[in-house]
Design an enzyme around this catalytic site. Structure first.
Site, mmCIF file in Angstrom:
data_model
loop_
_atom_site.group_PDB
_atom_site.id
_atom_site.type_symbol
_atom_site.label_atom_id
_atom_site.label_comp_id
_atom_site.label_asym_id
_atom_site.label_seq_id
_atom_site.Cartn_x
_atom_site.Cartn_y
_atom_site.Cartn_z
ATOM 1 C CB CYS A 76 5.383 -4.480 -24.324
ATOM 2 S SG CYS A 76 5.411 -5.686 -22.994
ATOM 3 N N GLY A 107 0.230 -2.617 -34.420
ATOM 4 C CA GLY A 107 0.849 -3.599 -33.514
ATOM 5 C C GLY A 107 0.161 -3.557 -32.152
ATOM 6 C CB SER A 108 -0.845 -0.705 -30.019
ATOM 7 O OG SER A 108 0.414 -0.106 -30.210
ATOM 8 C CG ASP A 131 4.272 5.007 -40.160
ATOM 9 O OD1 ASP A 131 4.992 5.992 -40.383
ATOM 10 O OD2 ASP A 131 4.696 3.942 -39.683
ATOM 11 N NE ARG A 158 11.479 21.949 -55.032
ATOM 12 C CZ ARG A 158 11.347 20.987 -55.952
ATOM 13 N NH1 ARG A 158 12.296 20.761 -56.842
ATOM 14 N NH2 ARG A 158 10.274 20.223 -55.969
ATOM 15 C CG MET A 173 10.175 7.950 -40.194
ATOM 16 S SD MET A 173 9.729 8.009 -38.460
ATOM 17 C CE MET A 173 11.304 7.569 -37.724
ATOM 18 C CD GLU A 191 10.965 18.335 -59.271
ATOM 19 O OE1 GLU A 191 11.408 18.022 -58.143
ATOM 20 O OE2 GLU A 191 10.538 19.469 -59.545
ATOM 21 N NE ARG A 258 8.333 7.909 -33.415
ATOM 22 C CZ ARG A 258 8.944 6.726 -33.412
ATOM 23 N NH1 ARG A 258 8.936 5.979 -34.505
ATOM 24 N NH2 ARG A 258 9.545 6.280 -32.359
HETATM 25 O O1 F6P Z 1 5.918 5.387 -35.880
HETATM 26 C C1 F6P Z 1 6.032 4.626 -37.046
HETATM 27 C C2 F6P Z 1 7.430 4.670 -37.503
HETATM 28 O O2 F6P Z 1 7.708 6.010 -37.538
HETATM 29 C C3 F6P Z 1 7.845 4.045 -38.807
HETATM 30 O O3 F6P Z 1 7.567 4.774 -39.948
HETATM 31 C C4 F6P Z 1 9.308 3.832 -38.568
HETATM 32 O O4 F6P Z 1 9.894 2.906 -39.391
HETATM 33 C C5 F6P Z 1 9.330 3.383 -37.179
HETATM 34 O O5 F6P Z 1 8.254 4.039 -36.554
HETATM 35 C C6 F6P Z 1 10.614 3.578 -36.466
HETATM 36 O O6 F6P Z 1 10.385 3.523 -35.107
HETATM 37 P P1 F6P Z 1 11.452 3.224 -33.978
HETATM 38 O O7 F6P Z 1 12.633 4.042 -34.266
HETATM 39 O O8 F6P Z 1 10.739 3.627 -32.754
HETATM 40 O O9 F6P Z 1 11.723 1.772 -34.050
#
Ligand code: F6P
Length: 325
Positions: A76, A107-108, A131, A158, A173, A191, A258
């Site tokens: 937000c 951020g929150s 993350d 693999r 991510m 690797e 996610r």
């Molecule tokens: O939740 C963290 C995260 O998964 C990051 O690793 C990723 O870059 C980002 O969110 C992407 O989030 P959104 O698609 O919601 O902007």
């Protein structure tokens, strides 16, 4: 006796598996202590736009196993402004909320910290992001599930990589952090592992390719999306030119990391932290995050959680290099 009688709970930022388990734990703990619970929908936006809904025991039934968040989430922009936070405060006051649990990432928590500098409604945070990049806690809710998702996917890659003697660059991510890449890399015997925390990894990768790794049945390089090269596609492009002998393919795992049902570990962690967050509010804590350190629940000021940098376990990188050689 605590002055807290009614609490709000919200999820904010990127969703993470286990957020629902945390909402359930917050709600049920609060009800146990005879508090009223208000769900705030769509993160901080819900405070500004009054997206409030009372939560009762049955509202959080049958959600511990579900990914996503029943409260929905958002990033937000308005809450970053003074005006937005003032409106949020007025709305919380009007509805009689005297404490808030924020489930989200750094951020929150930055928003929560700034809010608590100006306003007297205490905020307590629960770390929820795949993350795992929040200082002061060993784990964030969702990280374990995301790791398991990545490992399952890379194991499948693999199989086909070995069948064709190919090299795969797999992007995971982690816009600013390599926790998922590093741990999933070790767990899948990758690797190569390329993460934003370690610069000049390219040199090592060059050596790896030049050393005739292609004699192995397959090569997998896990790349964190936030690496300095610009992700798996950019990196693979370079290597295609430098090492034409390698048959290279790319997979970007993206948002499937996610979703999904939270792992047992994430459910238990979310339950412990949800309980602890309500206890913290009842103990008159404010501007703190509940976290996990050495399997114990701890309180960490938002100030530290958002400002200090959590480093990856560099030993793990070395171990990975030795084991995958
Ligand atoms: O939740 C963290 C995260 O998964 C990051 O690793 C990723 O870059 C980002 O969110 C992407 O989030 P959104 O698609 O919601 O902007």
């Amino acid at each position: 006796m605590s002055k807290i009688k009614k609490i709000g709970v919200l999820t904010s930022g990127g969703d993470a598996p286990g957020m629902n388990a945390a909402i359930r734990a917050v709600t049920r703990t609060a009800i146990y202590y005879n508090l009223e619970v208000i769900g705030i929908r769509e993160g901080y936006r819900g405070m500004i736009e009054r997206l409030f809904l009372p939560l009762w025991t049955h509202d959080v039934s049958d959600i511990i196993q579900r990914g996503g968040t029943i409260l929905k989430t958002a990033r937000c922009k308005e809450f970053r402004t003074e005006e937005g936070r003032k409106t949020a405060y007025e709305n919380l006051k009007e509805i009689g909320i005297d404490g808030v649990v924020v489930i989200g990432g750094d951020g929150s928590f930055t928003g929560a910290r700034i809010f608590n500098e100006d306003y007297d409604i205490p905020f307590v945070g629960i770390p929820g992001t795949i993350d795992n990049d929040i200082y002061g806690t060993d784990y964030t809710i969702g990280y374990d599930t995301a790791l398991n998702t990545v490992v399952e996917a890379v194991d499948k890659i693999r199989d086909t990589a070995s069948a064709h003697t190919r090299m795969f660059f797999v992007e995971v991510m982690g816009a600013e952090a390599g926790f998922i890449a590093l741990r999933s890399g070790v767990a899948t015997g990758a690797e190569g592992i390329i993460i934003p925390e370690i610069k000049n990894e390219e040199e090592k990768l060059n050596q790896l390719l030049a050393s005739g790794r292609r004699q192995k049945a397959s090569n997998i390089v896990i790349v964190a999306e936030g690496d300095e090269h610009g992700g798996a596609y950019a990196l693979a492009e370079k290597y295609k030119d430098h090492f034409p002998d390698y048959d290279i393919r790319i997979t970007v795992l993206g948002h499937l990391q996610r979703g999904g049902s939270p792992s047992a570990y994430d459910r238990v962690t979310a339950s412990k932290l949800g309980y602890a967050a309500v206890e913290a509010l009842l103990d008159d804590q404010k501007s703190v995050m509940v976290g996990i350190q050495n399997d114990n629940v701890v309180l960490v000021p938002f100030r530290k959680a958002v400002k200090l940098h959590k480093d990856v376990n560099r030993d793990l990188l070395e171990i990975s290099e030795i084991l995958s050689s």
